[in-house]
Design an enzyme around this catalytic site. Structure first.
Site, PDB file in Angstrom:
ATOM      1  N   ASP A   1      -2.441   2.121  -3.647  1.00 57.33           N
ATOM      2  CA  ASP A   1      -2.899   0.937  -4.437  1.00 57.33           C
ATOM      3  C   ASP A   1      -3.183  -0.243  -3.433  1.00 57.33           C
ATOM      4  OD1 ASP A   1      -2.750   2.416  -6.639  1.00 57.33           O
ATOM      5  OD2 ASP A   1      -1.106   1.334  -7.830  1.00 57.33           O
TER       6      ASP A   1
ATOM      7  N   HIS B   1      -1.071   8.530   0.219  1.00 56.27           N
ATOM      8  CA  HIS B   1      -1.624   9.884  -0.106  1.00 56.27           C
ATOM      9  C   HIS B   1      -2.661   9.996   0.500  1.00 56.27           C
ATOM     10  CE1 HIS B   1       0.925  10.016  -4.092  1.00 56.27           C
ATOM     11  NE2 HIS B   1       0.876   8.731  -3.772  1.00 56.27           N
TER      12      HIS B   1
ATOM     13  N   SER C   1       2.047  -3.541   3.533  1.00 57.68           N
ATOM     14  CA  SER C   1       1.435  -3.478   4.820  1.00 57.68           C
ATOM     15  C   SER C   1      -0.130  -3.277   4.555  1.00 57.68           C
ATOM     16  CB  SER C   1       2.238  -2.661   5.530  1.00 57.68           C
ATOM     17  OG  SER C   1       1.730  -2.716   7.096  1.00 57.68           O
TER      18      SER C   1
END
Length: 262
Positions: A86, A142, A226
């Site tokens: 996300d 992921h 980050s």
């Protein structure tokens, strides 16, 4: 002058001691006091959290929270590349044959980012994509595709901001910051997933240790917001045309298509 002052202030505050204190606080029960304020300020969606807000005992647990089952779906098209996180889509573009790319007016070296010429050569003429994670985002990373893990390595010691000021005044933070890199061979073509550490809190925890990885499989997590950089070989992908800088992305959303090779 602004660049000089900015870098001086960062160097004065971005030391091991400061990082240690912030990390210890985030992992302490004392940090739970500010969790409600943190959630409010950063407008974190509590409906997506795996647990109720009061079940998070520390800020660290909140930073690294999981999502409820079914809150994200992974694009199932065999040719799709999906967002590994996300985040906010920052930029994409070509990697020059000189193994460099430009973002926000700053030139980055793939040799610096990956640590040596041999690794960088794989991506000459390829494509880069950059996705920024703010403190409000889900911080788990992921895999954007399926394949075999060919290499895992860590580079850099300190981290500098990767926000707008950091990108403008910093010392090439995407290729100089502490970073953890996973390279994946997918049907004979390589992708590098570069996880870039944030200022003060360098920690990037790897969760995936197997030799193969499936699209959408959890690989690591940041302990704070980050940036993720994706590098693809030449003629490997075509970026989804609708993607715009500043656009919010969700884990599993299609961001590119694998090109067919005869």
């Amino acid at each position: 002058m602004r660049r000089t002052l900015y870098r001086l202030m960062i160097e004065l505050t971005n030391g091991r001691f400061t990082s240690y204190i912030l990390r210890k606080f985030a992992q302490s029960r004392l940090s739970s006091i500010i969790i409600p304020s943190y959630v409010k300020v950063f407008q974190i969606n509590q409906d997506e959290m795996e647990k109720g807000l009061k079940e998070y005992r520390t800020l660290h647990e909140l930073f690294t929270r999981k999502l409820k089952e079914g809150k994200r779906s992974i694009d199932t098209d065999a040719s799709s590349i999906v967002s590994p996180v996300d985040g906010v889509f920052a930029d994409y573009g070509p990697i020059e044959d000189a193994k460099t790319f430009d973002i926000k007016g700053k030139r980055y070296s793939i040799v610096d980012m990956l640590g040596n010429e041999e690794r960088a050569q794989r991506y000459a003429g390829g494509t880069y994509m950059v996705i920024y994670l703010s403190p409000s985002h889900y911080h788990r990373i992921h895999s954007p595709l399926s394949g075999s893990v060919t290499e895992r390595f860590v580079l850099g010691r300190k981290s500098y901001p990767v926000n707008a000021a950091g990108m403008e005044y910093g010392k090439e933070p995407l290729s100089k910051n502490y970073r953890s890199v996973t390279e994946v061979n997918s049907d004979g073509e390589h992708m590098a997933l570069v996880k870039v550490g944030a200022m003060f809190v360098n920690s990037i925890e790897l969760l995936h240790e197997r030799d193969t990885v499936q699209k959408g499989e959890e690989m690591a997590y940041f302990t704070f917001g980050s940036t993720v950089v994706l590098l693809f070989e030449k003629d490997m992908i075509e970026v989804v045309q609708e993607l715009k800088s500043g656009q919010e992305l969700r884990l599993g959303e299609k961001i590119a298509t694998r090109l067919a090779h005869k």
